[in-house]
Structure formats: structure tokens, C-alpha cells
Design a protein around this motif. Sequence first.
Motif, PDB file in Angstrom:
ATOM      1  N   UNK A  49     -12.268   3.370   6.087  1.00  0.00           N
ATOM      2  CA  UNK A  49     -11.886   3.299   7.504  1.00  0.00           C
ATOM      3  C   UNK A  49     -10.576   4.021   7.791  1.00  0.00           C
ATOM      4  N   UNK A  50     -10.072   4.753   6.800  1.00  0.00           N
ATOM      5  CA  UNK A  50      -8.923   5.620   7.044  1.00  0.00           C
ATOM      6  C   UNK A  50      -7.565   4.956   7.006  1.00  0.00           C
ATOM      7  N   UNK A  51      -7.456   3.796   6.364  1.00  0.00           N
ATOM      8  CA  UNK A  51      -6.155   3.148   6.227  1.00  0.00           C
ATOM      9  C   UNK A  51      -5.414   3.773   5.048  1.00  0.00           C
ATOM     10  N   UNK A  52      -4.266   4.331   5.297  1.00  0.00           N
ATOM     11  CA  UNK A  52      -3.522   5.054   4.260  1.00  0.00           C
ATOM     12  C   UNK A  52      -2.363   4.268   3.677  1.00  0.00           C
ATOM     13  N   UNK A  53      -2.098   3.069   4.213  1.00  0.00           N
ATOM     14  CA  UNK A  53      -0.972   2.284   3.704  1.00  0.00           C
ATOM     15  C   UNK A  53      -1.361   0.843   3.416  1.00  0.00           C
ATOM     16  N   UNK A  54      -2.653   0.593   3.258  1.00  0.00           N
ATOM     17  CA  UNK A  54      -3.161  -0.739   2.933  1.00  0.00           C
ATOM     18  C   UNK A  54      -4.316  -0.592   1.958  1.00  0.00           C
ATOM     19  N   UNK A  55      -4.692  -1.703   1.331  1.00  0.00           N
ATOM     20  CA  UNK A  55      -5.836  -1.678   0.434  1.00  0.00           C
ATOM     21  C   UNK A  55      -5.484  -1.573  -1.038  1.00  0.00           C
ATOM     22  N   UNK A  56      -4.231  -1.246  -1.345  1.00  0.00           N
ATOM     23  CA  UNK A  56      -3.751  -1.173  -2.723  1.00  0.00           C
ATOM     24  C   UNK A  56      -2.457  -1.968  -2.833  1.00  0.00           C
ATOM     25  N   UNK A  57      -2.151  -2.424  -4.042  1.00  0.00           N
ATOM     26  CA  UNK A  57      -0.815  -2.964  -4.316  1.00  0.00           C
ATOM     27  C   UNK A  57      -0.001  -1.817  -4.884  1.00  0.00           C
ATOM     28  N   UNK A  58       0.793  -1.207  -4.021  1.00  0.00           N
ATOM     29  CA  UNK A  58       1.630  -0.069  -4.378  1.00  0.00           C
ATOM     30  C   UNK A  58       2.945  -0.176  -3.627  1.00  0.00           C
ATOM     31  N   UNK A  59       3.991   0.317  -4.243  1.00  0.00           N
ATOM     32  CA  UNK A  59       5.274   0.334  -3.561  1.00  0.00           C
ATOM     33  C   UNK A  59       5.178   1.180  -2.299  1.00  0.00           C
ATOM     34  N   UNK A  60       5.833   0.718  -1.254  1.00  0.00           N
ATOM     35  CA  UNK A  60       5.886   1.325   0.076  1.00  0.00           C
ATOM     36  C   UNK A  60       4.634   1.039   0.905  1.00  0.00           C
ATOM     37  N   UNK A  61       3.649   0.372   0.324  1.00  0.00           N
ATOM     38  CA  UNK A  61       2.473  -0.022   1.093  1.00  0.00           C
ATOM     39  C   UNK A  61       2.787  -1.289   1.892  1.00  0.00           C
ATOM     40  N   UNK A  62       2.050  -1.475   2.998  1.00  0.00           N
ATOM     41  CA  UNK A  62       2.189  -2.692   3.795  1.00  0.00           C
ATOM     42  C   UNK A  62       1.850  -3.898   2.922  1.00  0.00           C
ATOM     43  N   UNK A  63       2.639  -4.949   3.068  1.00  0.00           N
ATOM     44  CA  UNK A  63       2.483  -6.132   2.227  1.00  0.00           C
ATOM     45  C   UNK A  63       1.408  -7.061   2.779  1.00  0.00           C
ATOM     46  N   UNK A  64       0.158  -6.576   2.790  1.00  0.00           N
ATOM     47  CA  UNK A  64      -1.014  -7.424   3.014  1.00  0.00           C
ATOM     48  C   UNK A  64      -1.509  -7.824   1.631  1.00  0.00           C
ATOM     49  N   UNK A  65      -1.338  -9.082   1.282  1.00  0.00           N
ATOM     50  CA  UNK A  65      -1.624  -9.543  -0.079  1.00  0.00           C
ATOM     51  C   UNK A  65      -2.331 -10.889  -0.055  1.00  0.00           C
ATOM     52  N   UNK A  66      -3.090 -11.142  -1.111  1.00  0.00           N
ATOM     53  CA  UNK A  66      -3.697 -12.451  -1.307  1.00  0.00           C
ATOM     54  C   UNK A  66      -3.434 -12.888  -2.743  1.00  0.00           C
ATOM     55  N   UNK A  67      -3.043 -14.152  -2.903  1.00  0.00           N
ATOM     56  CA  UNK A  67      -2.883 -14.757  -4.230  1.00  0.00           C
ATOM     57  C   UNK A  67      -3.962 -15.825  -4.384  1.00  0.00           C
ATOM     58  N   UNK A  68      -4.739 -15.726  -5.445  1.00  0.00           N
ATOM     59  CA  UNK A  68      -5.790 -16.715  -5.672  1.00  0.00           C
ATOM     60  C   UNK A  68      -5.784 -17.145  -7.131  1.00  0.00           C
TER      61      UNK A  68
END
Length: 560
Positions: free
Chosen positions: A491-510
Amino acid sequence: MKQSSGQWTRRDFIKTSLLTAGGLALGCSVRSRLDILIQNVRIADGTGQEIYTADIGLRDGKITAIGSLKNATAHMIIDGKKYVAAPGFVDIHSHTDLELLANPNAEGKIRQGITTEVSGNCGSSPFPLTKTDVEKLQQKLRDQYQIDESWKDLDGFFRAIEKRGTSINYMTLTGHGALRDTVMGSYDRDPSADELKTMKQVLARTLEMGSLGLSTGLEYAPGSYARTTELIALSKTVAEYGGLYATHMRNEDDRVEEAIEEALDISRQAGVSLQISHLKACNKNNWHKVDAMLSMIDKARQEGIPVHADRYPYIAWSTGLSAFLPVLARQGSTEEMIERLKNRHNEEQVRDYILGRGARIGGWDRVLISSCRGAGGKDFEGKTLQDISHALGLSPYETVRKLLIDFKAEVSTIGFAMEENNLKKVLKAEFVSIGSDGSVRATYGPLFKGKPHPRCYGSFPRVLAKFVRDEKVLSLPEAIRKMSAQNALKVGLTDRGFIREKYVADLVLFNPDAVQDKATYLNPHQYPEGIPYVFVEGVPVIREGNHTGKHPGKVLRHKG
């Protein structure tokens, strides 16, 4: 951050070196610069590669550091040794729209670890609208949700979401059914040249407002009336904006292979990125087709066609009871369709079609009524059409007809039409990702109603529990890739979807040992377990298993 062998990996060395270099370049250390510090957590970073252990530092809504952060301080520190950290899940096939206005907390989705919804699927979206549609929608919002809002176009809908706030990020496609209905009504005919031109212009305006692309529901009216040439023409407009064509194909049972070929042909001729929605073969006589279906898509990918697919992790579909009517009987408005049923117009054809649907799925005991909107509707919810027919003393045909008339077609069903081993094959395919095909629900308020498909509450944790931990159909890194990065990239998101430095902090802990979906077909309103933390834009929305009431989510306008 040592591995079990006690040796540092090359990956560890690079991450720590970059972290140290960054600190020196800024003339300071990581210390005192973090909002949230997650210590000693196993990281499934979205790439599908092996899990590794490190600390994660969040600041100002971004992932600012990954590595050994033992000297760092933070406002909030989480001991992550029991957990796996993953990118926030991206639900690429959602039907959330008005529900997000009714419940901005988005409880049923955020508690699954979903941080971004991609809606407007199957040809349905709450825009564009005619003047009459605006008035009907405004009344619906008042009646169902006690909300006073109105809009005509996508920009107005986005503003309504932003005004109320949301706990999740939100993207949407433009529904072809809504588009066609706005321009030419819900009738079985081809558009004139001027109507097609207008549809392309209206579609272009929604794309300029931030729509991700076009979705079709080719088993539903009015989408089912469109020829392939119409869909190619519209998809060319989508391609001009770098958008996505997502399709609920024309058929998912007896002619499913032909439907796949049509979808591929649209992508090929329009040059558009293709997403095949909820890939499946329905009814026992078609279960053998799954291998051929997967081979068709794989071959197309090898030829360079940009095609992916999604699937929810259940063997039952869910749709409106009106889908049991032949396409001809669904023409026009809901009122026209009901009047047609009352007058028994084309009754023999309608009866034959309905009875054929029941026979193909394997009997009316395989069709469950999940909701009936209106007085007395709860009496039928959670019961099969076979049981209802017996209780009413009616034939299955007369039962379907009665329910549609009495409840003004606002009846939803669940059909047990798929096969478990086929589901596993589809989930394992490299190009298939996870989508819920459900909307936001909650265990309270106006969204606590009916018996919706359990996918609304359990899709993503079900993958982690059933298909990763218990049955080992997927590895954990691969499952995370299918729930996050693969969808984000599509869907063309370039700053989400990975755990990488400088990426938006959308995270889940399970907790991989405790994560579990709880929703069932007869008791669906249950949140999953084992997902104690979900962060959106670096803000804890789920903290220690509780919703914080925070609304950091954003409307994500696609930029072609």
C-alpha cells in the motif's frame, strides 16, 4: 544482545556501531533521550529474517535506537524478555468505515496488534455520494450511532475521522460499487461514454484526496454489472496515480479460475498493481482447484505482473443474505429489491438460484445468521438457516425471502464453505498476506451487537496461535512479514511495517506462548489474549492489556 552461543553476530556489531556513531555525531549519548525503552526483547523486524534480541528506544513517535541501550533512561521502561516485538500489523483487507466514528478506540482491531487499517474493500466505501446518499447516510449515523456528521466526498469523510480522533491509522480505497452507483445508479447496464468519463473523473478526484486506489466487489450489485473493459478503463486511471486495484473477484467457487484470469488481465492491460482479496475456493466441488489457483498467480508474478493476495485465517465467509439472490433480482435500490421479492417477480428463477446456493455450500446447516437489524432480529442470530426454517415451518427459500423482506435486507450470514488444508496452502504461499475482512467491533456500546464473524476480533492473533505456535504452518518471522511489511509495502507505506531506526514507532509486543484468539462463531465478542502492548506513533494505546484511551492514529492519505 548476545546470542545463545555467547558470540556477537555481524548484525549486532553493525547495529551497535551505528548507534554509537549516531550518539557521537549528536554530541550526546542515548541517555535521557528516550520516551520509551523496551529492554531485552526478541525482535521480528518484518523482513522475515531470523529473530534477534536487542533493546528498542522510542522518542517523538519514532524508533530512534535498536541495540544495547543499557545506559539509556526513559519515561517508560518495559522488560521485554517475555515478549516478541513486531511492527504494528497492517490489515490490508478491512471493512471499517462508519464504525471508526462510533468507536475511535477501535478496540477489536488495536487489541489484535493492528495499527493500520486499509478499508474501502469489496467495492464498498462511504464515498462518493449523491445528495440523496448524503441524506440517507446522515440519518443512518443518527439512528445507529447517535452521530451528527455528513460528507459527500473522501476529504469530508477523512475530516470526520480526524475531528473525532482514532487509535489506529487509517487508509481507504474507493469502492467501485459506490462510484458506479453515484454516476449511473445500481442497474444492470453498461455506462455510456460520458458516464465512463465521469466515473474516471470522480475516481481521479478521490485519488487526489488520498484514496489508495480502486476496489471491486464483482459478486455484488452494482459491481457485478461491470464488464472487464470498464474495469480496465478505471484501473488505468488508478495506475496513473500509482494506486492499487483490489478485487473481490467475480466468482470464488465454480468459476474461480476464470475470475483469477480476469483479475490478472485487468492488471496486465491497465498496468496496475493488483491485490486479490480473500483468496479462496468455496464449496466442496471446488476445493481441488486451490493448487491450480496458486500456480496461476505464481506464474503471473514470474511474468512481471505485480499481483499479491490476502486471506483471513478461517474456513467460513461472511456476507449479506442478499448475496443469495441472483444478480438480476438485486438491481436498483434496496426498496426496489424488496418490492420485487414481495411481488414474487421472476420467482421461479429466484427460487432456483437460492436453492442452488444452499446445495452448493453443502446444506442450509452450513449457513449461520450473524445479524438481523430490527425488532425481533436477535431471535435469529446465531442460528442456521436450516434451524430457522424448521422453527418457522417454511422452506429454505421462503425463509430467505421472509428474512430479507422483514429486515429490509439488513441480514448478515456466515457460510462454512472452505477447507482447512486449502487454507494452510494459501497462507503458506509467499505472495499471500493476512487481512481480516472484518470491521472494528467492541464489547460495549453501539458496536456490541449481533454475532459477527470472529475474524473481527481474532484474525491476527489466530495466525500467531494456531498457524505458528500450535500447528507450525508458518514460521514466526514469516507470519510477521505477512502481517506487517508485506502489506505496508503493497500500500506504499515507506516508514512503517518494519522495525528500523527512523521508522514510525507502530509496534506490538506479544507473548508467543500465551497469545490466543478467543472469539468464536457463537460468542464472537471476545478480545484476544497475550498482546499486552500496542504502540501507535510511539504512544501506548494498549498498555498492560488495557486500552489507554489515547488516539494517536492518523489518516494516511496515499500519495501517488
